[in-house]
Design an enzyme around this catalytic site. Structure first.
Site, PDB file in Angstrom:
ATOM      1  N   SER A   1      20.661  12.075  30.561  1.00  0.00           N
ATOM      2  CA  SER A   1      19.462  11.737  31.322  1.00  0.00           C
ATOM      3  C   SER A   1      18.813  13.025  31.792  1.00  0.00           C
ATOM      4  O   SER A   1      19.494  14.010  32.087  1.00  0.00           O
ATOM      5  CB  SER A   1      19.834  10.873  32.529  1.00  0.00           C
ATOM      6  OG  SER A   1      18.770  10.813  33.471  1.00  0.00           O
TER       7      SER A   1
ATOM      8  N   ARG B   1      -9.029  -6.822  -7.386  1.00  0.00           N
ATOM      9  CA  ARG B   1      -8.599  -5.616  -6.688  1.00  0.00           C
ATOM     10  C   ARG B   1      -9.125  -5.751  -5.264  1.00  0.00           C
ATOM     11  O   ARG B   1     -10.328  -5.907  -5.065  1.00  0.00           O
ATOM     12  CB  ARG B   1      -9.149  -4.343  -7.350  1.00  0.00           C
ATOM     13  CG  ARG B   1      -8.641  -4.085  -8.763  1.00  0.00           C
ATOM     14  CD  ARG B   1      -7.222  -3.553  -8.792  1.00  0.00           C
ATOM     15  NE  ARG B   1      -7.106  -2.245  -8.189  1.00  0.00           N
ATOM     16  CZ  ARG B   1      -7.397  -1.100  -8.811  1.00  0.00           C
ATOM     17  NH1 ARG B   1      -7.835  -1.096 -10.054  1.00  0.00           N
ATOM     18  NH2 ARG B   1      -7.252   0.050  -8.195  1.00  0.00           N
TER      19      ARG B   1
END
Length: 474
Positions: A284, A324
């Site tokens: 931490s 497409r």
């Protein structure tokens, strides 16, 4: 710009040189170039490109020679990276031997190349991913066998439910990962081919009058790339992409299940499991005493992100308009790569976690004894009710009253009080002290926990790397 890149600063689960090597921009460029080089080889072998041209294209297609940042910027001009990369490739081929240019991209379209390249990229990542997964499943199988009889408490809706074994918990973790991995391993990653409009028109012209067809060339390309042949172009049928996404998301789901369990079981007040310890891990920035379960945190972060990326692939697939699409295809690319990155990164973390997992049977037993004999109330109801008279409903009500009165007491006193009240409710003539003690022993009420574990391991021998004995497959 060329010196700036995505190093995974905000995605630490996948911030690994191994992950970057397989999924970074350089890996994408290499996959695209590999497709082009393989196609040049196919054309030469079929007689549609000069002898020696494939070697020239292969030499020109060395990925280190290409500026990824420049290609990415220029890709905006044609909306995909193949176009600028192809221009650079042609320039390098021309500088080596202009006659070899005929072997570059002839009769292909950008989608053929990029779809095939992403399938190739996925193939490479999946191979590495499965190697990590098999390391994890081997470790989980070993835990399942080692702790087949290690008692712990089974929890349901956050509450103590029944006696359980840690061996079965590990086996169920194994089950989720192995089942998802087998699905991924069986997945076919096909080559893409179709030409500009998905009709193979240019390929038909190319092969006219020869013994080869466009389909023969496509199959040859698949063979060279190690991809599956495709029966037809799949430009707008995106099952290969969504199937890949679903398989990767399912695998990270199984990772997330393990991480979620570990995040609870490693809490100090539970303390049944612990992540592997190493200098600097779990620290931490403000609290020196903390040992954060960082593996589980990172794995869970991947599991929380993956479903959204898989959903993006389905959203795209449902919007592949015309022959497409306009944008749907483009939205797939980051989602596919994101899933590959997350899955591989999380798999690497999970393997180290599983191989070094610390197990604390004493804490498991301590937590089991918080509820103690009260965990056996289901067994008591089944075994004792018939002893209390002909009226089964009245007998069960009497036993339920014992439970209800017990639950009024503080949690620390409930096990003792339940045993006392139960002894008072059931005459010794009906149930001796020794029989009552056996009935309230949690080790006698774990059902087929060991058998379930053996069956799970036996069902996935390629992931267990063990030889479970006594597994009943009937």
């Amino acid at each position: 710009m060329s010196g700036d890149g995505d190093f995974g600063l905000l995605s630490p689960v996948s911030a690994s040189p191994a992950v970057v090597a397989l999924t970074g921009d350089r890996a994408v460029i290499a996959a695209i170039l590999d497709v082009e080089a393989a196609w040049a080889s196919v054309l030469e072998e079929a007689g549609f490109a000069p002898s020696g041209s494939a070697a020239v294209v292969t030499e020109a297609a060395e990925s280190w020679a290409y500026d990824a940042a420049s290609i990415a910027e220029r890709a905006q001009g044609g909306a995909n990276p193949v176009i600028p990369l192809l221009a650079d490739l042609r320039g390098r081929v021309k500088g080596l031997d202009a006659s070899a240019l005929v072997g570059v991209h002839t009769s292909l379209t950008s989608q053929d190349v990029l779809d095939s390249a992403l399938m190739l990229l996925a193939h490479r990542v999946v191979s590495a991913l499965l190697a990590e997964v098999k390391g994890t499943t081997t470790a989980l199988a070993a835990l399942a066998e080692q702790h087949a009889d290690t008692l712990c408490v089974g929890r349901s809706l956050t509450q103590h439910a029944l006696p359980f074994t840690f061996g079965l918990k590990a086996a169920q973790w194994f089950h989720g990962v192995a089942a998802a991995a087998r699905r991924l391993e069986a997945l076919e990653l096909p080559v893409q081919f179709g030409g500009a409009g998905g009709t193979l028109a240019a390929g038909t012209v190319l092969t006219e009058g020869s013994s080869s067809s466009p389909f023969d060339l496509a199959d040859a390309l698949a063979g060279k790339l190690g991809l599956a042949p495709a029966p037809a172009p799949w430009h707008t049928n995106r099952l290969p992409v969504t199937a890949l996404g679903d398989s990767l998301a399912s695998l990270t789901d199984s990772f997330g299940k393990i991480a979620s369990d570990l995040l609870f079981l490693s809490r100090p007040e539970v303390a049944e499991l612990g992540e592997p310890l190493a200098p600097g891990r779990g620290v931490s920035s403000a609290m020196p005493q903390k040992q954060n379960p960082v593996f589980s945190v990172l794995i869970r972060s991947a599991a929380l992100q993956a479903p959204g990326l898989a959903a993006q692939l389905h959203l795209a697939a449902a919007n592949f308009n015309d022959e497409r699409p306009d944008g749907a295809w483009h939205s797939e690319w980051p989602a596919v790569r994101g899933l590959l990155r997350l899955a591989l990164g999380a798999a690497t973390q999970l393997r180290e976690l599983a191989e070094g997992l610390r197990v604390f049977p004493e804490a498991m037993r301590r937590n089991l004894e918080i509820s103690g004999s009260l965990l056996l109330s289901e067994a008591v109801a089944s075994s004792v009710a018939p002893l209390l008279g002909a009226d089964r409903g009245e007998a069960k009500a009497k036993l339920q009253a014992v439970v209800d009165e017990t639950l009024q007491a503080p949690a620390a006193e409930q096990a003792r009080i339940y045993t006392k009240l139960l002894r008072e409710a059931v005459p010794v003539s009906k149930l001796s002290d020794e029989e009552l003690q056996d009935l309230l022993d949690p080790a006698n009420y774990v059902g087929e926990a060991a058998g379930i574990s053996r069956r799970i391991l036996a069902a996935y021998p390629e992931f267990a790397h063990t030889n479970p004995k006594g597994a009943d497959r009937g």
